[in-house]
Motif scaffolding. Structure first.
Motif, short mmCIF file in Angstrom:
data_model
loop_
_atom_site.label_atom_id
_atom_site.label_comp_id
_atom_site.label_asym_id
_atom_site.label_seq_id
_atom_site.Cartn_x
_atom_site.Cartn_y
_atom_site.Cartn_z
N TRP A 69 26.74 10.86 -5.84
CA TRP A 69 26.13 11.95 -6.61
C TRP A 69 27.55 12.87 -7.36
CZ3 TRP A 69 22.22 13.86 -9.02
CH2 TRP A 69 22.36 15.20 -9.28
N GLU A 73 27.89 13.52 -11.13
CA GLU A 73 27.78 14.81 -11.64
C GLU A 73 29.20 14.97 -12.35
OE1 GLU A 73 27.04 18.10 -8.80
OE2 GLU A 73 25.50 18.46 -10.29
N ARG A 79 25.16 13.11 -18.04
CA ARG A 79 24.26 14.11 -17.71
C ARG A 79 22.85 13.97 -17.98
NH1 ARG A 79 26.81 17.61 -14.54
NH2 ARG A 79 28.89 18.09 -15.48
#
Length: 180
Positions: A69, A73, A79
């Motif tokens: 994760w 990110e 995105r």
């Protein structure tokens, strides 16, 4: 799975998932999405090795998810794609929580943590405190709840002894009226 709908139950379609297509084959066992199937008649040694593997994977997976994760990110070019992946994987809240734990608990503290839940309990602490508490949890075979209670009690003792800085709101009212 069954779902109540207008007083009647209807079967929901259950997605088979990755392990249905690509199971994990261990010596003596096949790991599927929601089950384990023996292959032939496994020995106790094979059973113990399979159990060790599954427990190790369970302990490691929250960190794996958190690290993945955090990597995702950090990729600006991903995105828009992350939202689609989140929908498939698990709740966004869980991913963010695992990411936070993975950023806060690193290196030796991760190795010392008896479980990811233990790591979550100490994640807000300074790295040296994390190691101290996780070492204590491991040596004293503390459960997650016991560790939480011990840390909370330790913080109260520090405040009482005057070692901790008091911050925020207190249950004390100080009044200095002009007529006294």
């Amino acid at each position: 799975s069954l779902m109540a709908k207008g007083g009647r139950h209807s079967l929901l379609r259950v997605e088979k998932g990755l392990f249905a297509e690509v199971p994990i084959n261990l010596d003596g066992f096949t790991l599927l999405q929601r089950s384990v199937e023996p292959v032939g008649r496994p020995s106790i040694k094979q059973w113990a090795a399979a159990l060790d593997f599954v427990v190790a994977a369970e302990n490691a997976s929250p960190f794996w998810i958190g690290d993945l994760w955090n990597y995702g990110e950090g990729r600006d070019d991903w995105r828009d794609l992350l939202e689609q992946a989140v929908h498939r994987a698990m709740t966004r809240k869980t991913l963010i929580q695992y990411g936070w734990i993975s950023r806060k608990v690193v290196g030796a503290a991760r190795e010392m943590a008896p479980s990811a839940k233990h790591a979550e309990v100490v994640a807000a602490l300074e790295p040296i405190e994390q190691l101290e508490w996780l070492e204590k949890a491991r040596s004293e075979e503390m459960g997650v709840r016991d560790l939480q209670l011990e840390i909370r009690a330790s913080k109260r003792r520090k405040v009482i002894d005057g070692q901790a800085a008091l911050e925020g709101m207190y249950r004390v009212i100080y009044a200095d009226p002009p007529w006294l």
